[in-house]
Structure formats: C-alpha cells, structure tokens
Design a protein around this motif. Structure first.
Motif, short mmCIF file in Angstrom:
data_model
loop_
_atom_site.label_atom_id
_atom_site.label_comp_id
_atom_site.label_asym_id
_atom_site.label_seq_id
_atom_site.Cartn_x
_atom_site.Cartn_y
_atom_site.Cartn_z
N PHE A 251 37.49 -36.03 -21.81
CA PHE A 251 37.20 -36.26 -20.06
C PHE A 251 35.87 -36.36 -20.03
N LEU A 252 35.28 -37.01 -18.91
CA LEU A 252 33.85 -36.88 -18.69
C LEU A 252 33.44 -35.45 -18.31
N SER A 253 32.18 -35.23 -18.58
CA SER A 253 31.75 -33.81 -18.38
C SER A 253 31.69 -33.54 -16.80
N LEU A 254 31.82 -32.26 -16.23
CA LEU A 254 31.85 -32.14 -15.09
C LEU A 254 30.64 -32.29 -14.46
N ASP A 255 29.45 -32.49 -15.08
CA ASP A 255 28.04 -32.91 -14.54
C ASP A 255 27.93 -34.31 -14.43
N ASP A 256 28.77 -35.19 -15.09
CA ASP A 256 28.79 -36.42 -14.86
C ASP A 256 29.98 -36.87 -13.62
N ARG A 257 30.85 -36.23 -13.70
CA ARG A 257 31.86 -36.34 -12.40
C ARG A 257 31.14 -35.83 -11.22
N ARG A 258 30.49 -34.76 -11.21
CA ARG A 258 29.76 -34.07 -9.73
C ARG A 258 28.83 -35.11 -9.64
N ARG A 259 28.04 -35.73 -10.48
CA ARG A 259 26.98 -36.72 -10.15
C ARG A 259 27.64 -38.08 -9.54
N LEU A 260 28.82 -38.47 -10.04
CA LEU A 260 29.47 -39.58 -9.49
C LEU A 260 29.94 -39.13 -8.02
N LEU A 261 30.32 -37.97 -7.69
CA LEU A 261 30.69 -37.55 -6.42
C LEU A 261 29.35 -37.52 -5.41
N ARG A 262 28.33 -36.84 -6.01
CA ARG A 262 27.17 -36.78 -5.41
C ARG A 262 26.87 -38.17 -4.57
N ARG A 263 26.65 -38.95 -5.67
CA ARG A 263 26.33 -40.58 -5.26
C ARG A 263 27.50 -41.27 -4.19
N ALA A 264 28.66 -40.92 -4.43
CA ALA A 264 29.68 -41.30 -3.35
C ALA A 264 29.43 -40.48 -2.22
N LEU A 265 29.13 -39.47 -2.10
CA LEU A 265 28.90 -38.72 -0.77
C LEU A 265 27.52 -39.10 0.17
N SER A 266 26.39 -39.64 -0.71
CA SER A 266 25.31 -39.90 -0.15
C SER A 266 25.46 -41.29 0.76
N PHE A 267 26.77 -41.80 0.66
CA PHE A 267 27.05 -42.89 1.76
C PHE A 267 27.71 -42.75 2.87
N GLN A 268 27.93 -41.25 2.93
CA GLN A 268 28.68 -40.52 4.41
C GLN A 268 30.00 -40.79 4.45
N PRO A 269 30.79 -40.93 3.62
CA PRO A 269 32.39 -40.93 4.11
C PRO A 269 32.70 -40.15 4.97
N GLN A 270 33.66 -40.36 5.93
CA GLN A 270 34.06 -39.68 6.89
C GLN A 270 35.52 -39.08 6.36
N ALA A 271 35.82 -39.26 5.18
CA ALA A 271 36.94 -38.69 4.25
C ALA A 271 37.06 -39.24 3.04
N ALA A 272 37.54 -38.01 2.23
CA ALA A 272 37.53 -38.38 0.98
C ALA A 272 39.17 -38.34 0.54
N MET A 273 39.80 -39.22 -0.47
CA MET A 273 41.05 -39.24 -0.91
C MET A 273 40.99 -39.27 -2.38
N ALA A 274 41.64 -38.09 -3.03
CA ALA A 274 41.83 -38.12 -4.48
C ALA A 274 43.41 -38.58 -4.73
N VAL A 275 43.50 -39.68 -5.27
CA VAL A 275 44.74 -40.18 -5.51
C VAL A 275 45.51 -39.86 -6.95
N GLY A 276 45.93 -38.61 -7.14
CA GLY A 276 46.62 -38.13 -8.27
C GLY A 276 45.79 -37.95 -9.45
N ASP A 277 46.59 -36.90 -10.30
CA ASP A 277 46.08 -36.60 -11.78
C ASP A 277 44.77 -35.66 -11.35
N HIS A 278 45.00 -34.84 -10.45
CA HIS A 278 43.93 -33.73 -10.26
C HIS A 278 43.93 -32.65 -11.66
#
Length: 531
Positions: A152-179
């Motif tokens: 799997f990707l490192s947590l650093d890479d996953r959190r980096r992707l999340l930070r970039r996504a959050l920089s666009f200021q979404p009003q909600a987040a949805m994780a669709v399966g396989d948590h």
C-alpha cells in the motif's frame, strides 16, 4: 442529456469553478493544528445534528465533554477502556458554523478548538456544493509481499493526497469502501496477512471467532489492525469536513470470493461483528433522514442515538443534492433470479427517491460500481476473464447470481427515468474512470444515458491494481453499451464533484507510486468534465 465536452485546461472553466459562498477551511484544517490528546476525529453532519467519532491517544479518565457555545454534551463510550467516544448532538440550527471544544470531565481542554457547520435546511435550494470522493484508502503501510514489494501507499503519501484534496475546500468528503484491509480467509490479501511478519507482530490473524469482537481479547486485536489504517491516516484532517463512509467487502475483513470451499458473502456473524465494531469505534454511521424508512436493514440505536444506519443513508444538501448511499455487501443474497445486492425494501427506497424529483441532483453511491468489471465474483455482471485475456461469459463465473444483474437494470432504468442527468459514483475497482451507459442487454437508456464515475483509489500499491492481481484492468462487461469518456486509469487519486443548479463538473486528480511525491502538493485535474 447534452453531449459533454472535454474542458481541461480552460481558463473559462477555471473561472466558472470559483465557488463564492463556500465555507472557508476552519483554523488549521490544512495547516498546523494542536491535536493535543486526540488521535483522530471524524464528523458527520446533517441540517440539524452532528455525529462525531473521536479516539484519544490514551484512555480518558472520565467522561469527555463536547462544548458548543453554552451546551456541554457528554461522550458515549464506544470501547471498554475509554479510548473511543461518540458525540451525538441534535437540535442544531441549519447552515450554522459551531465552535467546538473537547474537554475532560474536569473541563480541561483536550485539543485546540475547531469549527464544524451544519448543512442547509432540506427544503432550501443552495446553488453550489462541492464533494470530495475517493475509495480504497485502507492498508498497513508496513505490509510487504515475500519479495519485499510495498503493498500500500505510505501514510505520508496518502495524507499528502488528502491535504491536496482539502486545499480545494470541499464541503463534504466521501470514502467509498475498503477502509480496512485485513482479509482473514479468502483471497490474496488473506494469504499475505497470514504469512506476514506484520500479522505475527500484531497477533491479529488469529481472531478468535468463538468470542465477541468487543469486550474480549479480540477488541485489542481489532484496534491493532485498524488504528494504523483509519486513525493514523485521517488524524484530525477531516475534523471540519463532514465525512461519509460506505462499507465494501474488505471492511468485513474478507475479499469477495466464492469457490467450492468458501463463499464469503453475505457476511457471517463474526465478519458482521468486525465491520460493526470498526464503524462503532472509528467512523460515523449515517444520520437519520425523514425520507428514509427505518426498515431497510443496517439500522441500530447506539445508546441514545436512534435512527442511525450502518448500511443505507443519505447525503442531503438542501434540495440541490441527494446522495443515495448503499452498501452492496451486507445484505447480498444468493437466490438466483431473485437475488440482489440490496434488499427489496432498499431497492424500493432507492427507486422512490429517484422518482420523487425533490432534489436537483439525485446521485447513486453504491459500494459496487456500475459500468465496468474486473471479472470478480460479487459484481453486478456475469463476466469472467477468459483464456483470450478478455472478459466474457463462455467460461461461466461460479456462484454468480442472475438476480444481481436484474437488480442493476432496474436501478439503471429508474435513474434514466429522471428528468436530470442520472449519475452513479463509486469505488472498489482501484481506478479513475468516467463513462455513459447507453444500454444493458435489452434495456435502452440512450434517451438519458447513465453517467458512471470511478472515484479513484487513495491507498493502492502495486499488487492491488486489478491488472496485477486479476490479470486484467477494469473492462466494459459484455451486454453493456458504455461509451467511455475516460477509460479506467490505474493510478492513485481522488475526484471533486461540483454541483450547480444546471450541471455537475467532475474533476479528477492522479498520481502513482514511483512518481515524485512532491508533485502531489501542486496536483491539478488531469480531466475536467461537465455533465
């Protein structure tokens, strides 16, 4: 539905995506924030209530409190030692930002304050809404195959992707399966778990199935498995972003698998306990909705929190967006022509919501995608990888149920009957993709094609791509007439959906292990598509 045009790179489109009136990120949402004694925070909201799941680094000595203005809300204990708590707050004002504080039972601050807002009233019509959606975020970063391959990707890479996504200021987040990835008995992941040094270290491949999950030695094993995949991944990053979690097969601690030795779904009682315990500890159940019947299954009352659902629910943003969320695994049936991925009552609810035409955009969000197949067992489609390397039905898929496809067609027919563009968004297939379904077998949808979106995987490593593990990437199944705006791309990434009064704009972002991680910080959409 009008023909869509590719709009990537257009300055005009960039201007059209300016979202005046979007909520600004709360203090520290993307930057620094003092989490104090908090290990993770995941909130969900509706127009009048919050449900917030919290864990602490060490057990609380008393009952922690959540302060909103003058209100003090005591936490509800979720585990047996005091690390995991839930805060359920009703009677809130719609479209209101609340300053939240987590306090000890002596009202000592446990972390820095933050803000969380409610959604608009159900009968209002806001003009814009932005949703972040992704899939397959789970997995232990230390998991390795026998040859040392990173799973799997490192947590650093996953959190980096999340930070970039959050920089666009979404009003909600949805994780669709396989948590969570920790398959116990079937599939390649199960073999990796049993043989890995990580499993030996956690002693978690030996869950004792004769014992309950919570309140026994299994509870410590569960926390050891799940903490690194959910609490360590999200931390407090989503504390101001309402979050929705849809369960898929791996969240029941098995792969969808069927042969003469084992059929993994519907989940057996121990698998069900594992999934329920994980949700109870880590991420919010789906909040009540007056338009959702209480007989759909998956509902539970946790202490004084009635009306919650683990399996079926709604993301409702006024009358602009109604997202229909449904788990296709828990109630999967093996009844041949009358089989389904969801029960009859749930199917009726989905069809009735599509027919009601109360919301500008009604979006189906199933855990199992429509439009593509990788030849897996528990898919809508009968296709299996054939000797020629393509999907087909000459060699039959064992234990596949014809009723699954019949239910698929009924849902697509109901979606295409809506006046507006029918949209399905899902995950599971570890890919980014967009297509328009024009027909299925004898079902003609050309009058209003169904748009299907694969949202993109957050945590997939090299062994997890369908082409690596199954010998094929996602393909269009036989019997389905689908035009691909974007053929599935096996890369990590996420999708932003911008809902307006007249259209939905889809923006997709991609990155893959082996590329420079610093590129994530400035990711721009590789595809922008308006429907």
């Amino acid at each position: 539905m009008r023909r869509r045009d590719f709009l990537t790179g257009s300055a005009g489109v960039a201007a059209s995506l300016m979202m005046e009136g979007l909520s600004q990120p709360a203090e520290g949402q993307v930057g620094d924030w003092d989490a104090g004694e908090v290990a993770h925070i995941l909130p969900s909201v509706s127009h009048d209530r919050f449900l917030i799941k919290v864990s602490f680094r060490t057990p609380a000595s008393g009952i922690p409190l959540l302060r909103l203005g003058r209100r003090l809300v005591p936490g509800k204990l979720s585990d047996r030692v005091g690390r995991f708590w839930a805060f359920y707050v009703a009677g809130l004002e719609p479209m209101t930002s609340y300053r939240l504080e987590l306090l000890s039972d002596e009202e000592r601050p446990l972390c820095q304050p933050w803000f969380l807002g409610t959604f608009p009233p159900p009968d209002s019509l806001p003009d814009r809404f932005r949703l972040l959606i992704f899939t397959c975020a789970g997995g232990h970063e230390d998991a390795r195959l026998a040859d040392g391959t990173q799973v799997f990707l490192s947590l650093d890479d996953r959190r980096r992707l999340l930070r970039r996504a959050l920089s666009f200021q979404p009003q909600a987040a949805m994780a669709v399966g396989d948590h969570v990835y920790w398959d116990m008995r079937a599939g390649r992941s199960a073999s990796m778990v049993r043989e890995s040094e990580l499993a030996k270290e956690l002693d978690a491949s030996a869950f004792r199935r004769e014992l309950p999950v919570l309140g026994s030695e299994n509870e410590g094993r569960l926390v050891g498995v799940v903490d690194p995949q959910i609490a360590d991944l999200y931390g407090s990053m989503l504390r101001s972003v309402p979050s929705y979690f849809v369960l898929d097969d791996h969240d029941y601690f098995e792969n969808d698998h069927a042969d003469d030795e084992i059929v993994t779904f519907p989940p057996d009682p121990f698998m069900l306990q594992l999934a329920q315990a994980t949700q109870r500890l880590y991420y919010p159940e789906l909040l009540p909705d007056s338009r959702r019947p209480l007989n759909l299954g998956g509902g539970r009352a946790f202490d004084s929190m009635p009306g919650l659902s683990e399996s079926f629910g709604t993301l409702r943003f006024g009358r602009l967006v109604e997202g229909l969320i449904y788990d296709c695994r828990r109630f999967l049936s093996l009844k041949g022509p009358s089989a389904g991925f969801v029960p009859e009552a749930t199917e009726s609810w989905l069809l009735s919501r599509m027919a009601a035409a109360e919301s500008r955009h009604v979006v189906n969000i199933p855990s199992t995608p429509v439009g593509w197949s990788a030849g897996k067992w528990a898919e809508w489609y009968p296709d299996l990888l054939q000797p020629d390397g393509r999907l087909g039905t000459s060699v039959r898929k064992p234990y596949w149920q014809e009723g699954w496809l019949a239910q698929h067609d009924r849902l697509l027919r109901g979606a295409a009957a809506m006046a507006d563009t029918p949209l399905f968004v899902s995950g599971d297939l570890h890919a980014l993709g967009v297509g328009r379904i024009l027909g299925s077998a004898t079902l003609d949808l050309s009058h209003n094609p169904v748009v299907s979106v694969l949202s993109g995987p957050l945590g997939t490593g090299p062994p997890g791509w369908p082409s690596a593990s199954r010998g094929t990437g996602p393909q269009v199944p036989t019997g389905l007439d689908l035009e691909e705006d974007l053929a599935p791309v096996e890369k990590n990434g996420f999708t932003l959906l911008d809902f307006g009064l007249e259209s939905v704009t889809i923006r997709m972002f991609q990155w893959k292990l082996g590329e420079d991680p610093s590129l994530i910080d400035d990711l721009e959409p590789f595809l922008t598509l308006e429907v």
